[in-house]
Design an enzyme around this catalytic site. Structure first.
Site, PDB file in Angstrom:
ATOM      1  N   LYS A  12       0.760  -1.069   0.036  1.00  0.00           N
ATOM      2  CA  LYS A  12      -0.099  -0.036  -0.240  1.00  0.00           C
ATOM      3  C   LYS A  12       0.878   1.321  -0.140  1.00  0.00           C
ATOM      4  CE  LYS A  12      -4.127  -1.248   2.729  1.00  0.00           C
ATOM      5  NZ  LYS A  12      -4.746  -1.154   4.142  1.00  0.00           N
ATOM      6  N   ASP A  69      -8.563   1.665   4.603  1.00  0.00           N
ATOM      7  CA  ASP A  69      -9.199   0.152   4.858  1.00  0.00           C
ATOM      8  C   ASP A  69      -9.467  -0.162   3.503  1.00  0.00           C
ATOM      9  OD1 ASP A  69      -9.266  -1.820   6.944  1.00  0.00           O
ATOM     10  OD2 ASP A  69     -11.251  -1.942   6.109  1.00  0.00           O
TER      11      ASP A  69
HETATM   12  P1  ITT Z   1      -2.901  -2.051   7.217  1.00  0.00           P
HETATM   13  O1  ITT Z   1      -4.206  -2.004   8.049  1.00  0.00           O
HETATM   14  O2  ITT Z   1      -1.676  -1.822   7.896  1.00  0.00           O
HETATM   15  O3  ITT Z   1      -2.961  -0.631   6.166  1.00  0.00           O
HETATM   16  P2  ITT Z   1      -3.671  -4.350   5.795  1.00  0.00           P
HETATM   17  O4  ITT Z   1      -3.032  -5.289   4.656  1.00  0.00           O
HETATM   18  O5  ITT Z   1      -3.986  -4.962   7.325  1.00  0.00           O
HETATM   19  O6  ITT Z   1      -2.715  -3.109   6.007  1.00  0.00           O
HETATM   20  P3  ITT Z   1      -6.457  -3.895   5.280  1.00  0.00           P
HETATM   21  O7  ITT Z   1      -6.938  -4.283   6.555  1.00  0.00           O
HETATM   22  O8  ITT Z   1      -7.025  -2.792   4.724  1.00  0.00           O
HETATM   23  O9  ITT Z   1      -4.759  -3.825   5.447  1.00  0.00           O
HETATM   24  O10 ITT Z   1      -6.877  -5.196   4.251  1.00  0.00           O
HETATM   25  C1  ITT Z   1      -6.471  -5.150   3.211  1.00  0.00           C
HETATM   26  C2  ITT Z   1      -6.666  -6.343   2.443  1.00  0.00           C
HETATM   27  O11 ITT Z   1      -7.488  -6.506   1.390  1.00  0.00           O
HETATM   28  C3  ITT Z   1      -5.295  -6.863   1.746  1.00  0.00           C
HETATM   29  O12 ITT Z   1      -4.458  -7.536   2.716  1.00  0.00           O
HETATM   30  C4  ITT Z   1      -5.506  -7.673   0.619  1.00  0.00           C
HETATM   31  O13 ITT Z   1      -5.943  -9.021   0.868  1.00  0.00           O
HETATM   32  C5  ITT Z   1      -6.892  -6.936   0.133  1.00  0.00           C
HETATM   33  N1  ITT Z   1      -6.474  -5.766  -0.685  1.00  0.00           N
HETATM   34  C6  ITT Z   1      -6.738  -4.431  -0.404  1.00  0.00           C
HETATM   35  N2  ITT Z   1      -6.019  -3.566  -1.663  1.00  0.00           N
HETATM   36  C7  ITT Z   1      -5.820  -4.616  -2.370  1.00  0.00           C
HETATM   37  C8  ITT Z   1      -5.377  -4.554  -3.780  1.00  0.00           C
HETATM   38  O14 ITT Z   1      -4.837  -3.251  -4.191  1.00  0.00           O
HETATM   39  N3  ITT Z   1      -4.915  -5.330  -4.331  1.00  0.00           N
HETATM   40  C9  ITT Z   1      -5.051  -6.694  -4.089  1.00  0.00           C
HETATM   41  N4  ITT Z   1      -5.704  -7.022  -2.578  1.00  0.00           N
HETATM   42  C10 ITT Z   1      -5.948  -6.085  -1.889  1.00  0.00           C
END
Ligand code: ITT
Length: 195
Positions: A12, A69
Site C-alpha cells: 500500500k 481500509d
Molecule cells: P494496514 O491495515 O496496515 O493498512 P492491511 O493489509 O492489514 O494493512 P487492510 O486491513 O485494509 O490492510 O486489508 C486489506 C486486504 O485487502 C489486503 O490484505 C488484501 O488482501 C486486500 N486488498 C486491499 N487492496 C488490495 C489491492 O490493491 N490488491 C489486492 N488485494 C488488496
C-alpha cells in the site's frame, strides 16, 4: 507537507507514494515509525476500520494521519471477503486467501466483484473520508506476479482480460480503488483546512 499513513502494509505504501509522486504530499508509514504500535481494526465496515486506524495513530502522534481500509467484495459471496479480506482463510496468507476464493467461486457464473478503498483523514479538528472502487470479475485461475493480495485473481473491467497482477504499478494506480481514493486526498486536506 508530510502526513502519517497508518499502514504497516509495504505494498500500500509503495502504491500511495507512486500515486502522490509529483504532488507536495509525502507520507511516512508505521514501517518508518517502529515506536508506534500497529493500529487495531475491529469494525465491520471499511469506514469504521479506516477511522479506527487513523484515530488510534493520531492519538499517539498528534499529527494529521491518513488510513486506508480496503478489500475485495464479491457479489456472489454477498460481499465477502469484504472487511475480512486480509484474514479470509485460516492461514491468512495472500496465497491461501486466493486458493479459498477460487474454490468458493468454482462453478459460479456471476463473477462480478469490486475492490473498495476508504481513505480516512484525522487531524486535531477534522475527520472525514473519501472512497474509491474498481469494478471487475473473479478469474478462474491466478495470472501475473505483480501487485499483492487478490490482484492475481481479479480481472478489472478496464484491463480487458488481464489480471491486476499483470498490470504495472502505474497501470494499476490509474484504475485502482486506491488510485481513485488517493487522488481525492488534496480535496480532503482542503476540506480539513490543511491546504
Ligand atoms: P494496514 O491495515 O496496515 O493498512 P492491511 O493489509 O492489514 O494493512 P487492510 O486491513 O485494509 O490492510 O486489508 C486489506 C486486504 O485487502 C489486503 O490484505 C488484501 O488482501 C486486500 N486488498 C486491499 N487492496 C488490495 C489491492 O490493491 N490488491 C489486492 N488485494 C488488496
Amino acid at each position: 507537507m508530510k502526513l502519517i499513513f497508518a499502514t504497516a502494509n509495504a505494498h500500500k505504501a509503495d502504491e500511495v507514494r507512486n500515486i502522490l509522486a509529483g504532488t507536495d504530499i509525502e507520507v511516512e508509514t508505521l514501517l518508518d515509525h517502529p515506536e508506534l504500535p500497529e493500529a487495531p481494526e475491529t469494525g465491520d465496515t471499511f469506514i469504521a476500520n479506516a477511522q479506527e486506524k487513523a484515530e488510534f495513530i493520531h492519538r499517539f502522534t498528534g499529527r494529521p494521519v491518513i488510513a486506508d481500509d480496503s478489500g475485495l467484495a464479491v457479489d456472489a459471496l454477498d460481499g465477502a471477503p469484504g472487511v475480512h479480506s486480509k484474514r479470509f482463510s485460516p492461514e491468512a496468507t495472500h496465497d491461501a486467501n486466493n486458493t479459498l476464493l477460487l474454490q468458493k467461486m468454482q462453478g459460479v457464473t456471476d463473477r462480478s466483484a469490486r475492490f473498495v478503498c476508504v481513505l480516512f483523514l484525522k487531524t486535531d479538528d477534522f475527520e472525514g473520508h473519501v472512497e474509491g472502487t474498481c469494478e471487475g470479475r473473479i478469474a478462474g485461475q491466478r495470472t501475473g506476479d505483480k501487485g499483492f493480495g487478490y490482484d492475481p485473481v481479479f480481472l478489472p473491467d478496464a484491463l480487458e482480460g488481464r489480471s491486476m497482477a499483470e498490470a504495472t504499478m502505474e497501470e494499476k494506480n490509474a484504475i485502482s480503488h486506491r488510485g481513485h481514493a488517493f487522488r481525492q486526498l488534496k480535496e480532503l486536506l482542503r476540506r480539513a483546512g490543511e491546504l
